[in-house]
Design a protein around this motif. Structure first.
Motif, mmCIF file in Angstrom:
data_model
loop_
_atom_site.group_PDB
_atom_site.id
_atom_site.type_symbol
_atom_site.label_atom_id
_atom_site.label_comp_id
_atom_site.label_asym_id
_atom_site.label_seq_id
_atom_site.Cartn_x
_atom_site.Cartn_y
_atom_site.Cartn_z
ATOM 1 N N SER A 221 0.811 -1.219 0.000
ATOM 2 C CA SER A 221 0.000 0.000 0.000
ATOM 3 C C SER A 221 0.843 1.268 0.000
ATOM 4 O O SER A 221 0.782 2.094 0.912
ATOM 5 N N LEU A 222 1.641 1.412 -1.053
ATOM 6 C CA LEU A 222 2.430 2.616 -1.277
ATOM 7 C C LEU A 222 2.123 3.151 -2.668
ATOM 8 O O LEU A 222 1.896 2.381 -3.601
ATOM 9 N N GLU A 223 2.101 4.471 -2.801
ATOM 10 C CA GLU A 223 1.954 5.055 -4.124
ATOM 11 C C GLU A 223 3.215 4.746 -4.943
ATOM 12 O O GLU A 223 4.311 4.677 -4.390
ATOM 13 N N CYS A 224 3.042 4.589 -6.234
ATOM 14 C CA CYS A 224 4.174 4.169 -7.059
ATOM 15 C C CYS A 224 4.222 4.951 -8.362
ATOM 16 O O CYS A 224 3.246 4.969 -9.123
ATOM 17 N N THR A 225 5.368 5.596 -8.618
ATOM 18 C CA THR A 225 5.610 6.299 -9.878
ATOM 19 C C THR A 225 6.826 5.686 -10.553
ATOM 20 O O THR A 225 7.896 5.577 -9.936
ATOM 21 N N ILE A 226 6.645 5.275 -11.791
ATOM 22 C CA ILE A 226 7.721 4.608 -12.529
ATOM 23 C C ILE A 226 8.037 5.401 -13.788
ATOM 24 O O ILE A 226 7.140 5.694 -14.586
ATOM 25 N N LEU A 227 9.298 5.744 -13.952
ATOM 26 C CA LEU A 227 9.735 6.455 -15.158
ATOM 27 C C LEU A 227 10.399 5.476 -16.106
ATOM 28 O O LEU A 227 11.194 4.626 -15.684
ATOM 29 N N MET A 228 10.074 5.598 -17.387
ATOM 30 C CA MET A 228 10.566 4.655 -18.382
ATOM 31 C C MET A 228 10.858 5.391 -19.676
ATOM 32 O O MET A 228 10.099 6.273 -20.091
ATOM 33 N N GLY A 229 11.957 5.040 -20.305
ATOM 34 C CA GLY A 229 12.344 5.675 -21.552
ATOM 35 C C GLY A 229 11.385 5.351 -22.679
ATOM 36 O O GLY A 229 10.845 4.243 -22.755
ATOM 37 N N SER A 230 11.180 6.315 -23.562
ATOM 38 C CA SER A 230 10.240 6.131 -24.668
ATOM 39 C C SER A 230 10.647 4.964 -25.572
ATOM 40 O O SER A 230 9.795 4.206 -26.048
ATOM 41 N N LEU A 231 11.948 4.794 -25.792
ATOM 42 C CA LEU A 231 12.416 3.697 -26.634
ATOM 43 C C LEU A 231 12.140 2.349 -25.980
ATOM 44 O O LEU A 231 11.771 1.377 -26.652
ATOM 45 N N ASP A 232 12.309 2.282 -24.659
ATOM 46 C CA ASP A 232 12.073 1.038 -23.935
ATOM 47 C C ASP A 232 10.582 0.710 -23.865
ATOM 48 O O ASP A 232 10.202 -0.470 -23.903
ATOM 49 N N MET A 233 9.743 1.727 -23.757
ATOM 50 C CA MET A 233 8.303 1.494 -23.690
ATOM 51 C C MET A 233 7.800 0.851 -24.979
ATOM 52 O O MET A 233 6.903 -0.001 -24.948
ATOM 53 N N GLU A 234 8.385 1.233 -26.094
ATOM 54 C CA GLU A 234 7.982 0.642 -27.371
ATOM 55 C C GLU A 234 8.346 -0.840 -27.428
ATOM 56 O O GLU A 234 7.571 -1.659 -27.932
ATOM 57 N N ARG A 235 9.502 -1.175 -26.900
ATOM 58 C CA ARG A 235 9.976 -2.562 -26.984
ATOM 59 C C ARG A 235 9.390 -3.459 -25.888
ATOM 60 O O ARG A 235 9.368 -4.677 -26.040
ATOM 61 N N GLN A 236 8.948 -2.866 -24.788
ATOM 62 C CA GLN A 236 8.450 -3.647 -23.658
ATOM 63 C C GLN A 236 7.041 -3.203 -23.275
ATOM 64 O O GLN A 236 6.730 -2.994 -22.102
ATOM 65 N N SER A 237 6.183 -3.077 -24.268
ATOM 66 C CA SER A 237 4.827 -2.550 -24.040
ATOM 67 C C SER A 237 4.000 -3.437 -23.116
ATOM 68 O O SER A 237 3.160 -2.948 -22.355
ATOM 69 N N SER A 238 4.235 -4.759 -23.141
ATOM 70 C CA SER A 238 3.454 -5.653 -22.272
ATOM 71 C C SER A 238 3.717 -5.365 -20.801
ATOM 72 O O SER A 238 2.799 -5.428 -19.964
ATOM 73 N N ASN A 239 4.953 -5.026 -20.458
ATOM 74 C CA ASN A 239 5.267 -4.699 -19.063
ATOM 75 C C ASN A 239 4.675 -3.350 -18.654
ATOM 76 O O ASN A 239 4.332 -3.150 -17.484
ATOM 77 N N VAL A 240 4.538 -2.436 -19.599
ATOM 78 C CA VAL A 240 3.892 -1.156 -19.306
ATOM 79 C C VAL A 240 2.432 -1.395 -18.925
ATOM 80 O O VAL A 240 1.907 -0.809 -17.968
ATOM 81 N N VAL A 241 1.767 -2.280 -19.642
ATOM 82 C CA VAL A 241 0.374 -2.632 -19.331
ATOM 83 C C VAL A 241 0.279 -3.218 -17.926
ATOM 84 O O VAL A 241 -0.600 -2.854 -17.143
ATOM 85 N N LEU A 242 1.213 -4.124 -17.587
ATOM 86 C CA LEU A 242 1.193 -4.747 -16.257
ATOM 87 C C LEU A 242 1.402 -3.720 -15.154
ATOM 88 O O LEU A 242 0.741 -3.768 -14.105
ATOM 89 N N MET A 243 2.325 -2.784 -15.359
ATOM 90 C CA MET A 243 2.568 -1.747 -14.347
ATOM 91 C C MET A 243 1.317 -0.917 -14.094
ATOM 92 O O MET A 243 0.969 -0.620 -12.943
ATOM 93 N N ASN A 244 0.629 -0.565 -15.165
ATOM 94 C CA ASN A 244 -0.611 0.196 -15.019
ATOM 95 C C ASN A 244 -1.680 -0.613 -14.289
ATOM 96 O O ASN A 244 -2.394 -0.092 -13.426
ATOM 97 N N LEU A 245 -1.802 -1.891 -14.629
ATOM 98 C CA LEU A 245 -2.790 -2.747 -13.968
ATOM 99 C C LEU A 245 -2.503 -2.892 -12.476
ATOM 100 O O LEU A 245 -3.428 -3.044 -11.668
ATOM 101 N N LEU A 246 -1.247 -2.823 -12.109
ATOM 102 C CA LEU A 246 -0.860 -2.931 -10.699
ATOM 103 C C LEU A 246 -0.997 -1.613 -9.945
ATOM 104 O O LEU A 246 -0.662 -1.531 -8.764
ATOM 105 N N GLY A 247 -1.477 -0.586 -10.631
ATOM 106 C CA GLY A 247 -1.771 0.679 -9.968
ATOM 107 C C GLY A 247 -0.674 1.705 -10.011
ATOM 108 O O GLY A 247 -0.788 2.771 -9.383
ATOM 109 N N ALA A 248 0.408 1.447 -10.730
ATOM 110 C CA ALA A 248 1.516 2.401 -10.802
ATOM 111 C C ALA A 248 1.203 3.504 -11.802
ATOM 112 O O ALA A 248 0.471 3.299 -12.775
#
Length: 486
Positions: A221-248
């Motif tokens: 139960s902690l707020e979570c902010t995750i910063l990710m490079g634009s190039l990495d987000m394109e290559r690892q889009s599935s993990n971006v979805v998971l982070m959002n689903l987990l409330g980050a």
């Protein structure tokens, strides 16, 4: 010892260090860290070589006194150097590994880092915290992870006489979240809660640390902010979805992991009282590298225990990929003083280390200061950071662990490179022979078996750390194969 510097120096390269006046550079580090001009124009590789040689010569003289040259081996010298470094670090409390590590940060961060170090040292001695952490690692993370005998992979590397090494896989890919990152994320999230922090800020490259941190924050139960490079987000889009689903809350930063890391630290600096920077890599100012290594060391401790259970001995060879060093140190640290255990780290060779498109920081880098600590770095002739390249996003960082930098200098760990193509081949090989999807990062360690296995005696026990699951990389491999056919 903390050293003040320009507030931007935490986020920018410092330039190369002098080979002829290394100690003076440590004293003058404040002036060295003024970007963007280079500090000096001499290569540090030769400086580190001369330092290592002089220390070895000193120890050789001491060992020879009354003992004779026959007892002086490379292993005994390495062990003495490591013992000296550990003794010095404990007495000074400055987080230095030989000349590497330390705190090259603005004064505004010193108090926060001191407080973090004190709390970290406290939880290491707190039975209640350790018991709670053990419960979380068992029930939430899913530890211990198997030490899996890869029968078909072992058979693949047997010679014409049916002889070859026995290959075991440390299955960190079976952790909750699919990677070793959760070991450290859970521990640090618990530490942040204990310190009264309300929110977590972090950076991620391949997304595995981001998913692990988001999961740990949701659990605690902690707020979570995750910063990710634009190039990495394109290559690892599935993990971006998971982070959002987990409330980050996922924020995009132009560039890749190194840029996201700089921005995450800036965001933390702007809110030191209530936020906590959860480092996922074994880099950064002290105590961050030591904390990450300590919380990942469960990997090596389990490996020792499981090896004793399986064959009543130790592994002969340990292999791990190296980006910044968290999974490698997690496996290696338990065995550093076991001189009969060979430790091998594999860096991203990209499309070739001779064309500049690689992530071979330890194999090809030189010493400098970046993100608050001294280590080997990828940098140009003027000391400016150059981009790292690898098909594995998690290996694309221009720096590396201060501890691994030291272990390279004293010769305790060997470092080699593997190309993108070799890593892709290893990825496909493990899928087809063992039914396991390894992360492309871990595939680099697997790929080195091609060169290593023919040189090993029959029955050699080899453990490869499978640092993460590779379903996140399936589309990358597929795309790479298509482009290779053109």
């Amino acid at each position: 010892m903390s050293m003040a510097c320009n507030s931007q120096s935490l986020f920018r390269p410092s330039g190369k260090l002098s080979s002829s006046n290394y100690k003076m550079e440590m004293i003058r580090v404040k002036s060295v860290l003024q970007p963007p001009r280079p500090a000096v124009d001499l290569s540090t590789a030769s400086a580190m070589t001369s330092i290592a040689k002089s220390r070895i010569e000193t120890f050789t003289k001491g060992l020879l006194g009354g003992l004779g040259p026959a007892v002086v081996t490379k292993q005994s010298l390495t062990k003495r150097l490591m013992e000296e470094e550990e003794e010095e670090r404990k007495s000074c409390g400055n987080g230095k590994f030989g000349c590497y590590g330390g705190r090259f940060v603005p004064e505004t961060l010193v108090a926060s880092l001191n407080g973090l170090e004190a709390e970290f040292n406290s939880v290491l001695r707190d039975p209640a915290f350790q018991e709670e952490l053990g419960t979380e690692l068992r029930d939430f993370v899913g530890r211990e992870t198997p030490l899996y005998y890869a029968q078909r992979l072992t058979n693949h590397y047997k010679n014409g006489d049916g002889e070859g090494p026995e290959i075991y896989l440390k299955r960190e890919d079976l952790n909750h979240g699919g990677a070793h990152k959760i070991n450290n994320a859970v521990a640090q999230a618990m530490l942040a809660k204990r310190m009264g922090r309300k929110s977590i800020v972090t950076a991620t490259g391949a997304g595995q640390h981001g998913v692990a941190t988001a999961a740990a924050c949701a659990k605690i139960s902690l707020e979570c902010t995750i910063l990710m490079g634009s190039l990495d987000m394109e290559r690892q889009s599935s993990n971006v979805v998971l982070m959002n689903l987990l409330g980050a809350k996922v924020k995009v930063v132009e560039g890749n992991f190194k840029d996201a890391t700089s921005e995450a630290i800036r965001e933390w600096v702007g809110n030191l009282e209530t936020s906590y920077y959860l480092a996922g890599t074994a880099v950064g100012p002290h105590p961050c590298p030591t904390m990450v290594r300590e919380f990942q060391s469960i990997i090596g401790k389990e490996t020792r225990k499981q090896a004793m259970e399986k064959w009543d001995g130790k592994p002969d060879v340990l292999i791990a990929c190296v980006g910044t060093g968290s999974n490698a140190l997690g496996l290696f640290h338990e065995f550093l003083k076991d001189e009969d255990v060979r430790l091998i780290g594999i860096e991203g060779g990209g499309s070739g280390i001779n064309n500049g498109k690689h992530s071979a920081t330890l194999v090809r880098g030189e010493v400098g200061v970046y993100h608050g600590a001294m280590s080997y770095l990828l940098q140009d002739e003027e000391g400016q950071i150059v981009g790292a390249h690898s098909i594995a996003v998690g290996l694309e960082y221009p720096g590396v662990s201060p501890e691994l930098s030291f272990l390279k200098d004293v010769g305790r760990v060997e470092f080699y490179t593997v190309t993108d193509q070799e890593a892709v081949n290893a990825y496909k090989r493990l899928c087809r022979l063992e039914g396991i999807f390894p992360a492309l990062e871990a595939s680099h360690a697997l790929a080195f078996l091609e060169k290593l296995c023919p040189t090993l005696p029959n029955g050699t026990k080899v453990v490869v750390n499978i640092s993460g699951r590779g379903d996140k990389d399936a589309s990358t491999v597929f795309k790479y194969e298509l482009e290779s056919m053109d």
